[in-house]
Design a protein around this motif. Sequence first.
Motif, PDB file in Angstrom:
ATOM      1  N   ALA B 273      39.576   4.453  82.169  1.00  0.00           N
ATOM      2  CA  ALA B 273      39.941   3.345  81.198  1.00  0.00           C
ATOM      3  C   ALA B 273      39.460   3.477  79.886  1.00  0.00           C
ATOM      4  N   ILE B 274      40.018   2.626  78.861  1.00  0.00           N
ATOM      5  CA  ILE B 274      39.924   2.663  77.482  1.00  0.00           C
ATOM      6  C   ILE B 274      39.499   1.523  76.764  1.00  0.00           C
ATOM      7  N   LEU B 275      38.708   1.408  76.092  1.00  0.00           N
ATOM      8  CA  LEU B 275      38.353  -0.088  75.173  1.00  0.00           C
ATOM      9  C   LEU B 275      38.269   0.598  73.698  1.00  0.00           C
ATOM     10  N   PHE B 276      38.914  -0.532  73.016  1.00  0.00           N
ATOM     11  CA  PHE B 276      38.843  -0.285  71.661  1.00  0.00           C
ATOM     12  C   PHE B 276      38.661  -1.682  70.734  1.00  0.00           C
ATOM     13  N   THR B 277      38.070  -1.564  69.743  1.00  0.00           N
ATOM     14  CA  THR B 277      37.890  -2.591  68.479  1.00  0.00           C
ATOM     15  C   THR B 277      38.027  -1.995  67.198  1.00  0.00           C
ATOM     16  N   GLN B 278      38.835  -2.717  66.341  1.00  0.00           N
ATOM     17  CA  GLN B 278      39.566  -2.070  65.226  1.00  0.00           C
ATOM     18  C   GLN B 278      38.225  -2.416  64.233  1.00  0.00           C
ATOM     19  N   GLU B 279      37.257  -3.278  64.496  1.00  0.00           N
ATOM     20  CA  GLU B 279      36.263  -3.332  63.551  1.00  0.00           C
ATOM     21  C   GLU B 279      35.435  -2.190  63.681  1.00  0.00           C
TER      22      GLU B 279
ATOM     23  N   ALA C 170      39.584  -0.957  93.009  1.00  0.00           N
ATOM     24  CA  ALA C 170      40.464   0.031  92.175  1.00  0.00           C
ATOM     25  C   ALA C 170      40.927   1.270  92.729  1.00  0.00           C
ATOM     26  N   ASP C 171      40.190   1.699  93.686  1.00  0.00           N
ATOM     27  CA  ASP C 171      40.659   2.850  94.492  1.00  0.00           C
ATOM     28  C   ASP C 171      41.828   2.427  95.556  1.00  0.00           C
ATOM     29  N   ALA C 256      39.485  -3.242  87.706  1.00  0.00           N
ATOM     30  CA  ALA C 256      39.381  -2.843  86.520  1.00  0.00           C
ATOM     31  C   ALA C 256      38.281  -1.729  86.376  1.00  0.00           C
ATOM     32  N   THR C 257      39.019  -0.409  86.585  1.00  0.00           N
ATOM     33  CA  THR C 257      38.283   0.781  86.534  1.00  0.00           C
ATOM     34  C   THR C 257      37.052   0.827  85.461  1.00  0.00           C
TER      35      THR C 257
END
Lengths: 373, 373, 373, 373
Positions: B273-279, C170-171, C256-257
């Motif tokens: 999974a990936i998470l991002f915040t522009q700030e 998730a699996d 939600a991995t």
Amino acid sequence: MANSKPKLNIGLIGTGFMGKTHTFGFAAANRVFDLPYDLVLRAVADRTDELAAAAGAEFGFETSTGDWRSIIDDASIDVVDITTPNALHKEMALAAIAAGKHVYCEKPLAPLAADAIEMAEAAEAAGIRTQVGFNYLCNPIMILAREMIQSGELGEIRSFRGVHAEEFMADASNPGGFRVDPAGGGAFADIGSHALATAEYLLGPITAVMGDFVTAIKERPDGKGGTRQIEVDDIGRAFLRFENGASGNIEASWIATGQEMQHDFEIYGSKGAILFTQERLNELRYYNASDPEGRRGFRTILAGPEHPPYGRFCVAGGHQLGFNDLKAIEVQGFVQAIAGERPEPFNFRAGARIMTVIEAIATSSKARAWMEL
Amino acid sequence: MANSKPKLNIGLIGTGFMGKTHTFGFAAANRVFDLPYDLVLRAVADRTDELAAAAGAEFGFETSTGDWRSIIDDASIDVVDITTPNALHKEMALAAIAAGKHVYCEKPLAPLAADAIEMAEAAEAAGIRTQVGFNYLCNPIMILAREMIQSGELGEIRSFRGVHAEEFMADASNPGGFRVDPAGGGAFADIGSHALATAEYLLGPITAVMGDFVTAIKERPDGKGGTRQIEVDDIGRAFLRFENGASGNIEASWIATGQEMQHDFEIYGSKGAILFTQERLNELRYYNASDPEGRRGFRTILAGPEHPPYGRFCVAGGHQLGFNDLKAIEVQGFVQAIAGERPEPFNFRAGARIMTVIEAIATSSKARAWMEL
Amino acid sequence: MANSKPKLNIGLIGTGFMGKTHTFGFAAANRVFDLPYDLVLRAVADRTDELAAAAGAEFGFETSTGDWRSIIDDASIDVVDITTPNALHKEMALAAIAAGKHVYCEKPLAPLAADAIEMAEAAEAAGIRTQVGFNYLCNPIMILAREMIQSGELGEIRSFRGVHAEEFMADASNPGGFRVDPAGGGAFADIGSHALATAEYLLGPITAVMGDFVTAIKERPDGKGGTRQIEVDDIGRAFLRFENGASGNIEASWIATGQEMQHDFEIYGSKGAILFTQERLNELRYYNASDPEGRRGFRTILAGPEHPPYGRFCVAGGHQLGFNDLKAIEVQGFVQAIAGERPEPFNFRAGARIMTVIEAIATSSKARAWMEL
Amino acid sequence: MANSKPKLNIGLIGTGFMGKTHTFGFAAANRVFDLPYDLVLRAVADRTDELAAAAGAEFGFETSTGDWRSIIDDASIDVVDITTPNALHKEMALAAIAAGKHVYCEKPLAPLAADAIEMAEAAEAAGIRTQVGFNYLCNPIMILAREMIQSGELGEIRSFRGVHAEEFMADASNPGGFRVDPAGGGAFADIGSHALATAEYLLGPITAVMGDFVTAIKERPDGKGGTRQIEVDDIGRAFLRFENGASGNIEASWIATGQEMQHDFEIYGSKGAILFTQERLNELRYYNASDPEGRRGFRTILAGPEHPPYGRFCVAGGHQLGFNDLKAIEVQGFVQAIAGERPEPFNFRAGARIMTVIEAIATSSKARAWMEL
């Protein structure tokens, strides 16, 4: 299109990473700020004509030269910008000063404090303007931090913790090159200088130090297939006393595995506290002790137009400034100083001061004793 | 100094915040990248000769004009850059296309999808290159995120959460101006477009939407001492289906008190999974499900030279890129496309696509029913 | 030593994880709080005498039984605590109510809303006290959040974002067991219920919903060497309307991995905003729009004695409460309600309400249409 | 219900905050863990019969007494638990040891190292088991950190940064009471002891120190309407050398405005690094230098069942342990040591060691010179 501003002709010596970064700074400052001069990339010097010509074309300079002295001798040049290896700074800067040029020099000013002081004295005698490149100080958030301290908003300042740690020497198979030279090398001189500059920028003069330099990786490749013993510090620490009554500590490390730019500080006052980390350079964490009970906590202030000169770059907060933007602010400050609009932000005297404090800490570490400044 | 590159002459129409930001981008791109052209700020147009002349001097253009059509008619100009109010985009872009110019236009391409499609079709028929300014997509971290998705590193992509929230309309006494115009206004069209662009940039085409637009502040000042009823959305939400099988949701809000640039996403795949915040635009939070038991967790990847084109700006990680650096990357992509070195990064077709999706969501919200795309 | 308080005898049915957690809660509540009763672990029931005896010894109950009905029939027992599988709740609770016991039941009250409503009505008719175990609501930080909303400190509440996401499904090779049963299963019913409980706890009643349930993993092992088609949702989303005028969205996901306990919310009001994440349950991020310009930002409030009943656990802030402490607070609330000192914190009526909203969202998702409540 | 375990009868002396916390710990440990003994709250002593009786009723002890010596004389008591003011620890502990009791004592063991050593020697001579309450070390995350260090997972350990800072003395109008007594008082002895315990727990023995104690608030109210000069440290710092070759620094401050529980460390090894902050005690930030290029970064490991004894409290990660849970783990360790199942986790010898290091640092600070240990 006619630009009515007077020109300020720049001559750059050195075309490595910092040389390139400086040209970014000149180009950006010209557009972002309403400067008193039109900055002109007049001439660039490198070790050979060919290298200089290539850099000149890439960076957009009008002329190039393989002989740095022709920059000095060029009467049209107003500012000499030195981004060469540290050992060359002194000779070049003194020549530029003698020729009446303003001088912009990357940090450290010189490997030895005595040389840096000589450079500062020469500049002062000549009456030209100087600047040393401590770009972290050009951050609107750093300017905000200083205002909060100087205005009394944080109350009496009691303690300081500063660190500048990176990991680029953490691998023992990294030879280190000039960085591990016994004369002038070491983590504290190299990057601790940033932490010291921040400390004095924010809290004012340091009056006493107790150093602790450690060589954690005692042997590195010598680049010739063998190894050599390392004498300089991988980690340098110091206790600090400030003229304003605060005490503190500081640490520099270039073997901090995982850290890319841990240029951080924590400052505690009687009315509040502020915390900063360079890896999030647009944020200041601020605690206001007078917030109501049950609602207190460190808040994250995001840089915005309320924090000049952020508004020159973006009209709204939440858009981030980057490292290269700080360089544009650094250029702005120097150019304004040349025009007499403000004092020099970080002149050779300030650069020499940092070298003096570094040497005091190094001496203290060797002597295992406190040193007064 | 002789620069052997061919020139690419830019004509800018509009000198507000985005116009200025574009000139930052041109100037920086010229130095930061090794572009196939030398970008020349040839001419700038504003509503009057005086305004244009002032901007020309400030921004460094060679000439200026009070009549935007003279930019179109100027045979020396290669690229027309449009940063005027949205309602003017279509007429100017079609004129530039007709004159055979490449066209760079700020978002949104036009208030109505039909107009945007007409613009895209005209550009395709003329064979010129186009670009719409979605600069958030030009972030090395965003490019990394897409690579991680497209390479299969995150496994099968299952869900997406996206948001673009700011607070600039949270004050009910803010009249809102053109932003609250019934035609083309509203939070979702204004800033939700960024979230949508990110969604499709990362996951590919959206195939179905269910919208939910809300007018939370129902009355605002009319700017004439009275009030007016507001019809457009302060908050717009949508459920999404993607062609790749993933589902998601998205939210735009311009009344999110305290949020300055919450352009964030969370993407969940079968392997990570990936998470991002522009700030914190230089950071990507990444979870690798195959990390060993007891050692798993979201890690913070800092942008660095491993994430092109970061290395063009800074040689080491931990130095931050800023908002204006993203604009330089946006310019680079467009210039490379003009030179035929790569496809257009975000052309009028893509810009029209966003408008189409926005209209589908708006229609869905009004109909209270799902819409296929 | 003589304890002058009246005894409250507990009979526990079910000795799994939640059964054990409840005994932690009873034991802790007895010591942490000054309760109106002395809680006594009187009897425990499990499926066989042997299992019950083992649990009784481990948990510290006075007696044990393999027949849950003997708990009901035991005249000395005041409170029946039900932590068995969901499908058994109704029969046990109705029996306990019929016997005049107060009833404490784990969530969900029953797989179907109609059953839950029947249970609530029976409890109300019998006049006994009930409680459903929504322990996240028992967090001092959650209590603080509600106070800030209800007191008007955040102004008019405009929007809500809530999520409860975990990765335990998730699996795709996880069969899922009872969790994926078509009747009453699915991510939204299982864990979205927590997010809904938080939404109504903080903002008050939901009046309309639009659901979107997705089965991302369409096939799972059937536990017998084959596979079975999955009908229930892995991800459930909803748009929400609240009686107080706010709108919002909510998401539940068990795929939600990387997420272990993403029970988070964001609430935006006209005067401020609050953000929360359960993985940092002792923190509330708070933005006060009336902070001075240039000093605004989300602050992190740490739970402390200013946030009751934190002070019953620790005398100073910065010491953390844990999950099991929340269960002690849950027990306290129920025991005080039994003593008539306060209303029931989350009774069967509230538990049935959650089931009703879940069913409305599920129905809405299937009908692809908004539902009023 | 018959519990077949042997009883371990506890006699508690002192009923303040820590006394209460200990009873939480005994009660929880009994249920959370499968202990070799059944812990019985046998008797409690306070200064008067009345106070003791009240505490006994509140805490659930079988008997109470106004004379602590009757606890010592009670043949049924196995463990004496001392949570009285520091100055009383020695007399009580020596009496308990003489009576053959196991002794559990809050930190610090005694105001002077010499007394603490005498206590440790008496305990060793008597062959009884002892424990000092350093509960931060009982965190599963702390146990994980030590395992990562001792297993070599982080490679050669090179540096340590530790801090324990709080704000409870930041207000100059706080008299400070016993905390500012010249004998045994000061921030470093009070809370720096926690940071030292963590340092040695993780990295092993400290071999040399250089201290720096500062009295920032030089005058405080004397509690009688006047003021008194303060001699003890508000901030204590030290450079450290460890037997394993690492160096480090440490800081204690009780005037760190805004900090509630900054018990933090950073540890850098040749293969990785770990960062911890007590205010998020369920998280360990971990950097693995062997992660692939472009994917490196500090990851946040959340405490879970993979990190014993977390799984005794909760079956899944993401549920948080709290401060009081650490006390239960502390009790478990001591009880297991009494049963001979494991070595004493933190016995009087370890407690005396901390006092010895504190005194060395204090002496070093006064002498302004390094001290060997």
